[in-house]
Enzyme design. Structure first.
Site, short mmCIF file in Angstrom:
data_model
loop_
_atom_site.label_atom_id
_atom_site.label_comp_id
_atom_site.label_asym_id
_atom_site.label_seq_id
_atom_site.Cartn_x
_atom_site.Cartn_y
_atom_site.Cartn_z
N GLY A 15 0.79 -1.25 -0.08
CA GLY A 15 0.28 -0.11 -0.08
C GLY A 15 0.84 1.19 -0.04
O GLY A 15 0.33 2.37 0.33
N LYS A 38 8.21 8.91 -8.86
CA LYS A 38 8.81 7.66 -8.68
C LYS A 38 9.75 7.41 -10.07
O LYS A 38 9.41 7.83 -11.04
CB LYS A 38 7.43 6.65 -8.86
CG LYS A 38 7.80 5.23 -8.57
CD LYS A 38 6.60 4.71 -8.25
CE LYS A 38 6.80 2.95 -7.63
NZ LYS A 38 5.39 2.38 -7.59
#
Length: 231
Positions: A15, A38
């Site tokens: 998560g 990211k």
């Protein structure tokens, strides 16, 4: 000057992206001008034109309501739901640390608080050919401290302590732990949190329950975890 934090985890599918969304949403609602980044995303769907959708970025953008473009969120997007080093080997291109750094700098020049999410756990390889690049190399290169995301349930003591000890040995600072899939009052989970805190010496920053849309953490306390970025 922008401030940043790295969000790592004890493994994959715990998560991290959901927690990233909560962090970014909390900062956005507090007027902090946050962004998301990211290095590499795997397991993404394609648009009708064949281009890949950076799924983690799309989730964070929708969940948090920020206006940041998807294109700025991740320089490497792959279709196969594999470790990035393997997806890159089959699909290309290979991950270049300088490209990751350039994308990071670009986001930090436009936003105040940037949350960078890792792929899988801290040991995840991003490139494994003539060059060997792992997530820890990215974290060190960018000079970021980290928040550790972990499951609240069975097995978390081992994975939390091993991850924390590895990062300590590698000189990767940890700010604390956020526990996901937490059930208040659950005897085992309450003990897990206490044991993880005792064995690592790390503070528990927050607990997150299934379906939470807000983070039970003061926005100013959250913002204080982010450190000035050296571009």
């Amino acid at each position: 000057m922008a401030k940043g934090i790295f969000l790592t985890g004890t493994g994959t599918d715990i998560g991290k992206t959901y927690i990233a969304g909560l962090l970014v949403k909390t900062l956005a609602e507090a007027g902090k001008r946050p962004a998301y980044y990211k290095a590499a995303m795997s397991g993404n769907d394609r648009r009708p034109d064949g281009s890949l959708i950076p799924g983690d970025g799309a989730f964070v953008k929708t969940f948090s309501g920020i206006g940041q473009s998807l294109e700025s969120m991740c320089p490497y997007v792959y279709e196969h739901a594999w470790s990035p080093h393997l997806a890159a080997r089959f699909e290309g291109p290979q991950i270049d640390l300088e490209v990751v750094r350039a994308g990071w700098r670009s986001v930090c020049e436009r936003y105040d608080y940037v949350t960078m999410e890792g792929s899988g756990g801290i040991l995840c390889p991003l490139r494994w050919d003539a060059q060997h690049i792992q997530l820890e190399d990215v974290v060190k290169s960018l000079g970021l401290a980290s928040i550790l995301v972990a499951e609240a349930g069975l097995g978390t003591i081992n994975s939390v302590v091993l991850t924390a000890e590895y990062m300590k040995a590698k000189g990767l600072p940890l700010k604390g732990i956020i526990f996901n899939h937490y059930h208040p009052g659950d005897t085992m989970e309450e003990d897990n949190l206490a044991m993880c805190q005792a064995l690592t010496g790390l503070p528990i920053l927050a607990t997150v329950q299934e379906g939470d849309t807000t983070l039970r953490m003061d926005p100013e306390a959250l913002a204080a975890l982010y450190e000035e970025v050296k571009l």
